[in-house]
Scaffold this active site. Sequence first.
Site, PDB file in Angstrom:
ATOM      1  N   GLY A  80       1.070  62.241   8.373  1.00 42.71           N
ATOM      2  CA  GLY A  80       1.708  61.942   9.643  1.00 42.71           C
ATOM      3  C   GLY A  80       3.206  62.166   9.606  1.00 42.71           C
ATOM      4  CG  HIS A 194       7.079  64.126  16.371  1.00 36.66           C
ATOM      5  ND1 HIS A 194       6.914  64.276  15.010  1.00 36.66           N
ATOM      6  CD2 HIS A 194       6.915  62.789  16.603  1.00 36.66           C
ATOM      7  CE1 HIS A 194       6.661  63.101  14.463  1.00 36.66           C
ATOM      8  NE2 HIS A 194       6.647  62.196  15.406  1.00 36.66           N
ATOM      9  CD  GLN A 441      -5.087  27.354   8.103  1.00 36.04           C
ATOM     10  OE1 GLN A 441      -4.109  27.793   8.698  1.00 36.04           O
ATOM     11  NE2 GLN A 441      -5.075  27.116   6.806  1.00 36.04           N
ATOM     12  NE  ARG A 451      -3.322  35.745  16.273  1.00 33.11           N
ATOM     13  CZ  ARG A 451      -3.129  36.738  15.396  1.00 33.11           C
ATOM     14  NH1 ARG A 451      -2.687  37.919  15.818  1.00 33.11           N
ATOM     15  NH2 ARG A 451      -3.387  36.569  14.121  1.00 33.11           N
TER      16      ARG A 451
END
Length: 695
Positions: A80, A194, A441, A451
Amino acid sequence: MVSIQSPPGSEPAVSSPSVSPPSKDPLLQPLQIKTLRLRNRIMSTSHASFMDDGGLPLERYQRYHEEKAKGGLALTMFGGSSMVDVDSSWGGGGQLNLATDEIIPHFQNFSRRIHAHGAALMCQISHLGRRADATTLNWLPAVAPSRSRETQHRAFSREMDEHDIRRIVKAYGAAAGRCREGGLDGVETLTGGHLIGQFFSPRTNFRTDRFGGSVENRVRFGLMVHEEIRRRLGDGMILSMRFIIDEADKDGLSFEDCLEIARIFEREGLVDVFNCIFGRMDTVIALAEQNMPGMSQPLAPFLSQVGAFRQHTRLPVFHAARITDIATARYAIREGLLDMVAMTRAHMADPQIVNKLMRGEEERIRPCVGASYCMHKKVNCIHNPASGRETILPQIIETAAKKRRVVVVGGGPAGLEAARVCAERGHDVVLFEAGSQPGGQLLLACRVSSRRDLVGIIDWRVSELERLKVDVRCDTYAETDDVLAENPDVVIVATGGLPDTDWLDGAEHCQSIWDVLSTMAGHSGDVILYDGTGRHEGISTALHLAEHGRSVHLVTIDDSLAQEIEYSTRAVYRKQFKKRDIAVTLDHHLIKVSRDNSNSLTATFRHELTGDLLDMRASQIVVERGTTPLDEVFHDLKEKSSNQGVTDLDALLAGVGQPLRESEAKFELHRIGDAVASRNVHAAIYDALRLCMVL
């Protein structure tokens, strides 16, 4: 130029001799592009893994990609943002240097390794243009079509003259030639943010010469680059363009503009593949929501737009953007939206995706949950610690030479992983969990709407433990006698921790984030949330409170919001805080909480730099400063164990078994995860894997 020999859902045009009939799965059909035959429709796109050694792809780099090839995918792209010239570097490294012949023998070794597993290999070659960092490596100014400044990478670019254009065109060709000498199957250029894309876009190209103005002029540089690359590659190798299909900006390229550009390149015969991307990449929030969408975005958010683009081209279309599950990937191929589906981050979670699919074990694929941890600690998956560590950690667990009885205490991420790995090793495993279900948790974290996908970390391991027939005993608060009754050879304590509030004067007046996420009942009014970690826990809980109608003021000890969180998610959190009108005070630590006669709470903070005190009042004060180990059972067992509870760190880091100790005690004892110290999910799972893979 291009023939797609096996349309989605059809039989393969050519099948190798086999007793089993060819698969009907659209994902497992081959794809022919010129002389390159891809064995299926699943790939990984190029990305900066930050595993290079001085700009070269040595053993760690190659092993990372080799695991994916061994896992069965058809094509792995790498490199990349690989630099084609000396003024295309960014800060912090991570790029391959294709501006030197030194890279050729490494490419030759790389291609041999990947081809030996039946996969194809391509490299992205690019020039960053205005994204380059003028204050690192060669300390050269960034160049671009016009003078401008990119917000994310921060350089002020100078306008390229004709000499720069000729130089960089030649550099692209030379880089492509090195790929050819290296035995690769093709190369890819990158538009978007780019240099080629900077010429394309009216947002960054203000020129009035033959390289600016009309679309025909703005594509001229890209055409010159591709002509030079094609000259150096010859007609046989694949030339892909990672192609922006819409900048999603009123001043940028529209979908129709991008279609016009694509038609020009296709007409000129200078592209074999369009690898489609959407949106911009010149700000962190654009990266997080468009170019590399994470958990805050829906699955496959741009698939329909890319499918619409495919209707306008005869060339194969590739695409990657949060395509994390096989069902979505299969749909994309079956419905003709894509010709190759790129599951890049999904392969960080599980490089064995295709092998599992071919074996009929689709449900066993470890899911990508979109946490974007791989963008923070490059290519380290939040719940596959072997990703990026292939030279020291296994992707496939080997069976142990001797079967042992293993007791795991605690069913959070660390305990679940310890039980899984030990069971894969062939050990007899029992897991005690105090709660009514495993997860620890992480179950609380999943209560925050943004989440909730983290539940995949738990669900996958629970499913694996069921397959491995691990004895999981929930609602069992295991004490010393319970452990010893199992007659263990190894005991692993993964009991996690409890909210750390002992340090605080007035802690009895406060709630922890555990209290908040367990129930929203019983509280109203304004909230002060003190974040002493800079992790997801405090930040996401503040959002959770705001989403439930509470007025929230977050105070943090750090000098910025969400300091320990991956950079892309930090931007998402800042945006959400702004939308929810959550106030933030920086550089303060909490020293005291008191209740006055009116039953209001006062929190006293001290400024980290000046020492000045600040009193703030609210009806509820929530405190987050990590956890303190819940390790009573560990300490009770220490003297009864053969190793006194000591994990030999040299052996742990070397990936070898713990040293044997002469002792009358039968079992060895270890603790992992938050039972040792307050850290994160990745650390807990990493603890478990590297300890248990050699037990």
